[in-house]
Design a protein around this motif. Structure first.
Motif, PDB file in Angstrom:
ATOM      1  N   UNK B  23       0.830  -1.218   0.000  1.00  0.00           N
ATOM      2  CA  UNK B  23       0.000   0.000   0.000  1.00  0.00           C
ATOM      3  C   UNK B  23       0.862   1.266   0.000  1.00  0.00           C
ATOM      4  N   UNK B  24       1.938   1.281   0.797  1.00  0.00           N
ATOM      5  CA  UNK B  24       2.833   2.448   0.813  1.00  0.00           C
ATOM      6  C   UNK B  24       3.448   2.652  -0.578  1.00  0.00           C
ATOM      7  N   UNK B  25       3.863   1.563  -1.204  1.00  0.00           N
ATOM      8  CA  UNK B  25       4.504   1.677  -2.519  1.00  0.00           C
ATOM      9  C   UNK B  25       3.503   2.171  -3.562  1.00  0.00           C
ATOM     10  N   UNK B  26       2.263   1.738  -3.431  1.00  0.00           N
ATOM     11  CA  UNK B  26       1.259   2.101  -4.428  1.00  0.00           C
ATOM     12  C   UNK B  26       0.748   3.531  -4.240  1.00  0.00           C
ATOM     13  N   UNK B  27       0.426   3.897  -2.996  1.00  0.00           N
ATOM     14  CA  UNK B  27      -0.248   5.182  -2.759  1.00  0.00           C
ATOM     15  C   UNK B  27       0.625   6.206  -2.052  1.00  0.00           C
ATOM     16  N   UNK B  28       1.711   5.754  -1.433  1.00  0.00           N
ATOM     17  CA  UNK B  28       2.518   6.659  -0.617  1.00  0.00           C
ATOM     18  C   UNK B  28       2.090   6.564   0.835  1.00  0.00           C
ATOM     19  N   UNK B 103       9.200  -2.838  -4.553  1.00  0.00           N
ATOM     20  CA  UNK B 103       8.415  -2.031  -3.606  1.00  0.00           C
ATOM     21  C   UNK B 103       9.278  -1.551  -2.434  1.00  0.00           C
ATOM     22  N   UNK B 104      10.077  -2.458  -1.892  1.00  0.00           N
ATOM     23  CA  UNK B 104      10.922  -2.093  -0.742  1.00  0.00           C
ATOM     24  C   UNK B 104      11.932  -1.014  -1.136  1.00  0.00           C
ATOM     25  N   UNK B 107      10.104   2.385  -1.520  1.00  0.00           N
ATOM     26  CA  UNK B 107       9.807   2.973  -0.209  1.00  0.00           C
ATOM     27  C   UNK B 107      11.084   3.471   0.465  1.00  0.00           C
ATOM     28  N   UNK B 108      12.155   2.696   0.352  1.00  0.00           N
ATOM     29  CA  UNK B 108      13.412   3.056   1.012  1.00  0.00           C
ATOM     30  C   UNK B 108      13.918   4.418   0.546  1.00  0.00           C
ATOM     31  N   UNK B 109      13.645   4.761  -0.713  1.00  0.00           N
ATOM     32  CA  UNK B 109      14.112   6.047  -1.226  1.00  0.00           C
ATOM     33  C   UNK B 109      13.062   7.139  -1.056  1.00  0.00           C
ATOM     34  N   UNK B 110      11.807   6.791  -1.297  1.00  0.00           N
ATOM     35  CA  UNK B 110      10.764   7.804  -1.370  1.00  0.00           C
ATOM     36  C   UNK B 110      10.259   8.275  -0.047  1.00  0.00           C
ATOM     37  N   UNK B 111      10.256   7.388   0.926  1.00  0.00           N
ATOM     38  CA  UNK B 111       9.587   7.722   2.184  1.00  0.00           C
ATOM     39  C   UNK B 111      10.541   8.188   3.274  1.00  0.00           C
ATOM     40  N   UNK B 112      11.789   8.410   2.911  1.00  0.00           N
ATOM     41  CA  UNK B 112      12.730   8.998   3.869  1.00  0.00           C
ATOM     42  C   UNK B 112      12.159  10.297   4.422  1.00  0.00           C
ATOM     43  N   UNK B 113      11.440  11.048   3.557  1.00  0.00           N
ATOM     44  CA  UNK B 113      10.852  12.336   3.959  1.00  0.00           C
ATOM     45  C   UNK B 113       9.819  12.174   5.070  1.00  0.00           C
ATOM     46  N   UNK B 114       9.226  10.985   5.180  1.00  0.00           N
ATOM     47  CA  UNK B 114       8.168  10.769   6.171  1.00  0.00           C
ATOM     48  C   UNK B 114       8.641  10.120   7.466  1.00  0.00           C
ATOM     49  N   UNK B 115       9.943   9.897   7.572  1.00  0.00           N
ATOM     50  CA  UNK B 115      10.471   9.354   8.828  1.00  0.00           C
ATOM     51  C   UNK B 115      10.602  10.470   9.863  1.00  0.00           C
TER      52      UNK B 115
END
Lengths: 199, 199
Positions: B23-28, B103-104, B107-115
């Motif tokens: 879900x994170x990979x698909x929608x953020x 997917x992993x 997420x590892x690159x894209x969601x750094x901003x949300x940590x």
């Protein structure tokens, strides 16, 4: 405060784009509502629909504007004929264009997943156009002794990937000045492709 | 259907991770709710909180699991002593580990901003550990005639960026088999770093 549609649109349109770009880059397209964008611009949500029919149109407009600016800026460049000089020019151009556009670059890569199939096709075609500029340079020096490139398509993708990634870590005032970063990547790219007599 | 906490956790924990990752990979991350994740797993939203205190914990757990698996898999590899052989080994390892984990990686690159800042520090440190493996190889052959690398840090980032990007376009059954892609990138990387006597 009576304003003509034209002047209102001239000022508000770019502000909507700027707000959407900042919010999409920060939170991701799917998490941002039209209401949030309107709030950031300081207009009613309803007013937003005078400028854009929906959020998808806003996303593709942002991505398209980024690619159009990239392609038109490159088209206005004075690209050298010599393949080695043209490659060096491309590397510098790519870094200099992308570094100040962190949010646009982030969205251009991350939100491809959220484009409708038709919009994806449009943006993909523009990306291919840009990649073709680099691949044409590689082909022009390949088969001579200047370049020795086994697969011009994959080498194009590899070069663009390594150059674009600079936007994720480069910060002014860091260990290296931009000019030094450019020189280091120039040397890496030239070595990747050079043939027996390449510079 | 009485189940012990242990067996329930053993089965449900990985399913929650798998659902959150997809879900994170698909929608953020920001667009996905705990309720959606629960729905995907087929449990009540409340049940999710038996496994994870919040969505942030789930995100960092996913990213941490990815980095831990990367580092432990690399640690178990038989890395050659020769710098050139070690570099070739790293390139193959990186491609083979990342390609099946689209997917992993995303997420590892894209969601750094949300940590959260603390979680970002943890994940950044793990990424540095991995980068250090490659930089150590480059340093070990540098200053001899095997490698000639001007900046081992930037060259590390450039190599990892170009190799990781393969995950965004490679599809089985495409123009090139994975083994061919590996060979092409191996050649590009070796040429980027080789010194006067490099292989």
């Amino acid at each position: 405060m009576a304003r003509t549609q034209g002047s209102f649109s001239d000022v508000t349109g770019p502000r909507i784009h700027a707000a959407a770009q900042a919010l999409f880059a920060r939170h991701g397209y799917a998490a941002v509502s039209m209401r949030q964008i309107a709030g950031e611009v300081g207009v009613q949500a309803g007013a937003l629909y005078n400028y854009t029919p929906d959020k998808q149109s806003l996303l593709v407009a942002l991505m398209r504007a980024h690619m159009d600016e990239l392609l038109s800026t490159y088209a206005a460049e004075d690209v050298p004929d010599d393949p080695c000089a043209a490659l060096r020019h491309f590397v510098r151009f790519h870094i200099r264009f992308h570094l100040p556009r962190h949010d646009a670059v982030f969205i251009a890569y991350m939100e491809l997943r959220n484009l409708s199939p038709e919009n994806f096709t449009v943006i993909e075609a523009l990306r291919r156009d840009y990649e073709t500029h680099l691949e044409t340079i590689l082909r022009s020096g390949n088969g001579t002794s200047v370049f020795d490139v086994r697969d011009t398509k994959l080498t194009t993708l590899a070069i663009i990937a390594m150059l674009t990634e600079i936007t994720t870590w480069y910060r002014e005032g860091g260990r290296l000045a931009q000019a030094e970063v450019e020189e280091i990547y120039l040397a890496l790219v030239c070595r990747m492709v050079r043939g027996a007599e390449g510079g």
